[in-house]
Design a protein around this motif. Structure first.
Motif, PDB file in Angstrom:
ATOM      1  N   LEU A 138       0.866  -1.174   0.000  1.00  0.00           N
ATOM      2  CA  LEU A 138       0.000   0.000   0.000  1.00  0.00           C
ATOM      3  C   LEU A 138       0.907   1.229   0.000  1.00  0.00           C
ATOM      4  O   LEU A 138       1.669   1.457   0.945  1.00  0.00           O
ATOM      5  N   VAL A 139       0.828   2.021  -1.072  1.00  0.00           N
ATOM      6  CA  VAL A 139       1.665   3.213  -1.212  1.00  0.00           C
ATOM      7  C   VAL A 139       0.900   4.428  -0.704  1.00  0.00           C
ATOM      8  O   VAL A 139      -0.240   4.680  -1.119  1.00  0.00           O
ATOM      9  N   HIS A 140       1.530   5.184   0.191  1.00  0.00           N
ATOM     10  CA  HIS A 140       0.906   6.352   0.820  1.00  0.00           C
ATOM     11  C   HIS A 140       1.472   7.640   0.240  1.00  0.00           C
ATOM     12  O   HIS A 140       2.676   7.770   0.021  1.00  0.00           O
ATOM     13  N   ARG A 141       0.589   8.635   0.019  1.00  0.00           N
ATOM     14  CA  ARG A 141       0.990   9.985  -0.376  1.00  0.00           C
ATOM     15  C   ARG A 141       0.150  10.958   0.432  1.00  0.00           C
ATOM     16  O   ARG A 141      -0.972  11.277   0.076  1.00  0.00           O
ATOM     17  N   GLY A 142       0.697  11.404   1.553  1.00  0.00           N
ATOM     18  CA  GLY A 142      -0.096  12.234   2.453  1.00  0.00           C
ATOM     19  C   GLY A 142      -1.262  11.424   3.007  1.00  0.00           C
ATOM     20  O   GLY A 142      -1.079  10.345   3.571  1.00  0.00           O
ATOM     21  N   ASN A 143      -2.489  11.954   2.815  1.00  0.00           N
ATOM     22  CA  ASN A 143      -3.675  11.225   3.288  1.00  0.00           C
ATOM     23  C   ASN A 143      -4.300  10.369   2.187  1.00  0.00           C
ATOM     24  O   ASN A 143      -5.425   9.907   2.317  1.00  0.00           O
ATOM     25  N   GLU A 144      -3.545  10.175   1.104  1.00  0.00           N
ATOM     26  CA  GLU A 144      -4.031   9.349  -0.002  1.00  0.00           C
ATOM     27  C   GLU A 144      -3.251   8.036  -0.086  1.00  0.00           C
ATOM     28  O   GLU A 144      -2.109   7.956   0.375  1.00  0.00           O
ATOM     29  N   VAL A 145      -3.881   7.052  -0.710  1.00  0.00           N
ATOM     30  CA  VAL A 145      -3.196   5.791  -0.990  1.00  0.00           C
ATOM     31  C   VAL A 145      -3.426   5.420  -2.450  1.00  0.00           C
ATOM     32  O   VAL A 145      -4.420   5.820  -3.065  1.00  0.00           O
ATOM     33  N   LEU A 146      -2.504   4.661  -2.999  1.00  0.00           N
ATOM     34  CA  LEU A 146      -2.584   4.237  -4.387  1.00  0.00           C
ATOM     35  C   LEU A 146      -3.295   2.891  -4.479  1.00  0.00           C
ATOM     36  O   LEU A 146      -2.862   1.915  -3.871  1.00  0.00           O
ATOM     37  N   LEU A 147      -4.387   2.852  -5.244  1.00  0.00           N
ATOM     38  CA  LEU A 147      -5.126   1.612  -5.471  1.00  0.00           C
ATOM     39  C   LEU A 147      -5.221   1.362  -6.969  1.00  0.00           C
ATOM     40  O   LEU A 147      -5.331   2.301  -7.761  1.00  0.00           O
ATOM     41  N   VAL A 148      -5.199   0.089  -7.341  1.00  0.00           N
ATOM     42  CA  VAL A 148      -5.190  -0.270  -8.763  1.00  0.00           C
ATOM     43  C   VAL A 148      -6.194  -1.387  -9.041  1.00  0.00           C
ATOM     44  O   VAL A 148      -6.570  -2.146  -8.151  1.00  0.00           O
ATOM     45  N   HIS A 149      -6.606  -1.445 -10.296  1.00  0.00           N
ATOM     46  CA  HIS A 149      -7.491  -2.526 -10.738  1.00  0.00           C
ATOM     47  C   HIS A 149      -6.737  -3.366 -11.760  1.00  0.00           C
ATOM     48  O   HIS A 149      -6.369  -2.875 -12.831  1.00  0.00           O
ATOM     49  N   ALA A 150      -6.486  -4.614 -11.405  1.00  0.00           N
ATOM     50  CA  ALA A 150      -5.760  -5.510 -12.298  1.00  0.00           C
ATOM     51  C   ALA A 150      -6.703  -6.083 -13.355  1.00  0.00           C
ATOM     52  O   ALA A 150      -7.899  -6.271 -13.105  1.00  0.00           O
ATOM     53  N   ARG A 151      -6.169  -6.353 -14.513  1.00  0.00           N
ATOM     54  CA  ARG A 151      -6.988  -6.867 -15.615  1.00  0.00           C
ATOM     55  C   ARG A 151      -7.568  -8.243 -15.307  1.00  0.00           C
ATOM     56  O   ARG A 151      -8.600  -8.614 -15.865  1.00  0.00           O
ATOM     57  N   ASN A 152      -6.926  -8.992 -14.418  1.00  0.00           N
ATOM     58  CA  ASN A 152      -7.445 -10.330 -14.107  1.00  0.00           C
ATOM     59  C   ASN A 152      -8.461 -10.328 -12.969  1.00  0.00           C
ATOM     60  O   ASN A 152      -8.974 -11.387 -12.598  1.00  0.00           O
ATOM     61  N   PHE A 153      -8.783  -9.153 -12.398  1.00  0.00           N
ATOM     62  CA  PHE A 153      -9.825  -9.085 -11.374  1.00  0.00           C
ATOM     63  C   PHE A 153     -11.178  -9.393 -12.018  1.00  0.00           C
ATOM     64  O   PHE A 153     -11.508  -8.848 -13.074  1.00  0.00           O
ATOM     65  N   LYS A 154     -11.971 -10.227 -11.359  1.00  0.00           N
ATOM     66  CA  LYS A 154     -13.252 -10.637 -11.926  1.00  0.00           C
ATOM     67  C   LYS A 154     -14.354  -9.605 -11.696  1.00  0.00           C
ATOM     68  O   LYS A 154     -15.360  -9.612 -12.391  1.00  0.00           O
ATOM     69  N   THR A 155     -14.168  -8.743 -10.709  1.00  0.00           N
ATOM     70  CA  THR A 155     -15.156  -7.693 -10.443  1.00  0.00           C
ATOM     71  C   THR A 155     -14.450  -6.340 -10.421  1.00  0.00           C
ATOM     72  O   THR A 155     -13.222  -6.256 -10.559  1.00  0.00           O
ATOM     73  N   ASP A 156     -15.226  -5.272 -10.211  1.00  0.00           N
ATOM     74  CA  ASP A 156     -14.691  -3.922 -10.343  1.00  0.00           C
ATOM     75  C   ASP A 156     -14.123  -3.377  -9.034  1.00  0.00           C
ATOM     76  O   ASP A 156     -14.354  -2.232  -8.672  1.00  0.00           O
ATOM     77  N   PHE A 157     -13.394  -4.207  -8.298  1.00  0.00           N
ATOM     78  CA  PHE A 157     -12.787  -3.705  -7.069  1.00  0.00           C
ATOM     79  C   PHE A 157     -11.339  -3.284  -7.338  1.00  0.00           C
ATOM     80  O   PHE A 157     -10.717  -3.700  -8.305  1.00  0.00           O
ATOM     81  N   TYR A 158     -10.848  -2.425  -6.467  1.00  0.00           N
ATOM     82  CA  TYR A 158      -9.467  -1.954  -6.556  1.00  0.00           C
ATOM     83  C   TYR A 158      -8.645  -2.604  -5.454  1.00  0.00           C
ATOM     84  O   TYR A 158      -9.108  -2.745  -4.315  1.00  0.00           O
ATOM     85  N   GLY A 159      -7.415  -2.961  -5.778  1.00  0.00           N
ATOM     86  CA  GLY A 159      -6.533  -3.570  -4.796  1.00  0.00           C
ATOM     87  C   GLY A 159      -5.213  -2.839  -4.693  1.00  0.00           C
ATOM     88  O   GLY A 159      -5.083  -1.674  -5.108  1.00  0.00           O
ATOM     89  N   LEU A 160      -4.212  -3.528  -4.179  1.00  0.00           N
ATOM     90  CA  LEU A 160      -2.889  -2.960  -3.974  1.00  0.00           C
ATOM     91  C   LEU A 160      -1.945  -3.462  -5.070  1.00  0.00           C
ATOM     92  O   LEU A 160      -2.185  -4.500  -5.678  1.00  0.00           O
ATOM     93  N   VAL A 161      -0.894  -2.720  -5.290  1.00  0.00           N
ATOM     94  CA  VAL A 161       0.141  -3.183  -6.219  1.00  0.00           C
ATOM     95  C   VAL A 161       0.749  -4.464  -5.650  1.00  0.00           C
ATOM     96  O   VAL A 161       1.097  -4.535  -4.466  1.00  0.00           O
ATOM     97  N   ALA A 162       0.876  -5.465  -6.499  1.00  0.00           N
ATOM     98  CA  ALA A 162       1.399  -6.753  -6.041  1.00  0.00           C
ATOM     99  C   ALA A 162       2.101  -7.461  -7.183  1.00  0.00           C
ATOM    100  O   ALA A 162       1.864  -7.170  -8.364  1.00  0.00           O
ATOM    101  N   GLY A 163       2.953  -8.397  -6.837  1.00  0.00           N
ATOM    102  CA  GLY A 163       3.633  -9.179  -7.856  1.00  0.00           C
ATOM    103  C   GLY A 163       4.545 -10.207  -7.234  1.00  0.00           C
ATOM    104  O   GLY A 163       4.870 -10.151  -6.038  1.00  0.00           O
ATOM    105  N   PHE A 164       4.984 -11.156  -8.043  1.00  0.00           N
ATOM    106  CA  PHE A 164       5.823 -12.240  -7.551  1.00  0.00           C
ATOM    107  C   PHE A 164       7.270 -11.795  -7.392  1.00  0.00           C
ATOM    108  O   PHE A 164       7.789 -10.990  -8.167  1.00  0.00           O
ATOM    109  N   VAL A 165       7.916 -12.342  -6.384  1.00  0.00           N
ATOM    110  CA  VAL A 165       9.331 -12.105  -6.148  1.00  0.00           C
ATOM    111  C   VAL A 165      10.129 -12.892  -7.186  1.00  0.00           C
ATOM    112  O   VAL A 165       9.862 -14.066  -7.433  1.00  0.00           O
ATOM    113  N   GLU A 166      11.101 -12.237  -7.788  1.00  0.00           N
ATOM    114  CA  GLU A 166      11.910 -12.896  -8.797  1.00  0.00           C
ATOM    115  C   GLU A 166      13.167 -13.506  -8.179  1.00  0.00           C
ATOM    116  O   GLU A 166      13.599 -13.112  -7.092  1.00  0.00           O
TER     117      GLU A 166
END
Length: 258
Positions: A138-166
């Motif tokens: 969860l990325v914070h900028r003041g009182n805001e946070v960054l939320l994203v919608h991934a293309r593989n999400f089945k519904t219209d919810f927003y989540g956090l940036v995520a990914g596999f460790v290489e």
């Protein structure tokens, strides 16, 4: 002696109905028909010492007043936390068992060596269940946070940036890389939040908070369809309570005033 029987058909688990509630079948014998070829896995016992068995069946149980099939993820809302977590472990082991029938070196059949390892019947190579480790932040900028919608999400919810460790990178390096690759921004002050088994089918999610350190949002179009900064009072639909993404968000919401 009674045992818990975690019975799966693909990704659905068989639940036992107890009035209006649900549980995992607890009995001396399996609650389903076991064939000579059925592989019953021995799983780490419950905290009270009750034995645990995991088994995969070919066809779902239907038209049975005692049992009902349920997806592993929605079973979170029907089972106790202890049983839900154990169900996840059982599913991961069954997935591993199904995907390690033959040796990756010589192609010979694999045979169980211990409850959590197999050995090749020809060359002796041993294998154990493996986890796919992912970071989520969860990325914070003041009182805001960054939320994203991934293309593989089945519904219209927003989540956090995520990914596999290489291979060859630390968890913190993976956080920096994923945020940069997916959103184009830079972050700093990475802080560990917690971790969560994610048995869909064999993951470990490691959660972090981080602070914005510059740049404009440029989404990685192959991964994300939407992304923006949100305050506590204008949040979009967010992930379900079972996920560490929601846990991190709830922690931020509870600590932040509108």
């Amino acid at each position: 002696m009674k045992k818990y029987w975690f019975v799966f058909c693909k990704t659905d688990i068989m639940l036992e109905k107890v009035g209006k509630d649900y549980t995992i079948p607890l009995s001396e014998e399996a609650p389903v028909t076991l064939h000579p070829w059925t592989h019953v896995l021995n799983v780490t016992p419950m905290e009270d010492g009750t034995e645990v068995k995991a088994v995969m069946i070919d066809q779902p149980i239907t038209d049975n007043p005692l049992y009902e099939m349920c997806g592993l993820r929605p079973s979170f809302y029907h089972l106790s936390k202890e049983l839900y977590l154990k169900a996840g472990k059982c599913h991961e082991l069954l997935y591993w068992d199904n995907n390690t029938k033959f040796c990756g070196v010589c192609g010979a059949p694999m045979k169980m060596h211990t409850d959590i390892s197999k050995r090749c019947t020809n060359c002796g190579k041993e294998v154990w269940p493996q986890l796919a480790t992912a970071v989520i932040v969860l990325v914070h900028r003041g009182n805001e946070v960054l939320l994203v919608h991934a293309r593989n999400f089945k519904t219209d919810f927003y989540g956090l940036v995520a990914g596999f460790v290489e291979t060859g990178e630390t968890l913190e390096e993976a956080v920096h890389r994923e945020v940069k690759e997916e959103t184009g921004i830079k972050i700093k002050n990475i802080r560990y939040f917690g971790s969560q088994p994610w048995p869909y089918p064999c993951g470990l999610m490691v959660g972090f908070n981080a602070d914005y350190d510059g740049g404009d949002i440029h989404l990685q179009q192959s991964e994300l369809s939407k992304g923006a900064w949100f305050t506590k009072d204008n949040l979009p639909t967010i992930p379900e309570p079972l996920s560490i993404a929601r846990m991190i968000l709830d922690d931020w919401i509870n600590k932040t005033s509108i």
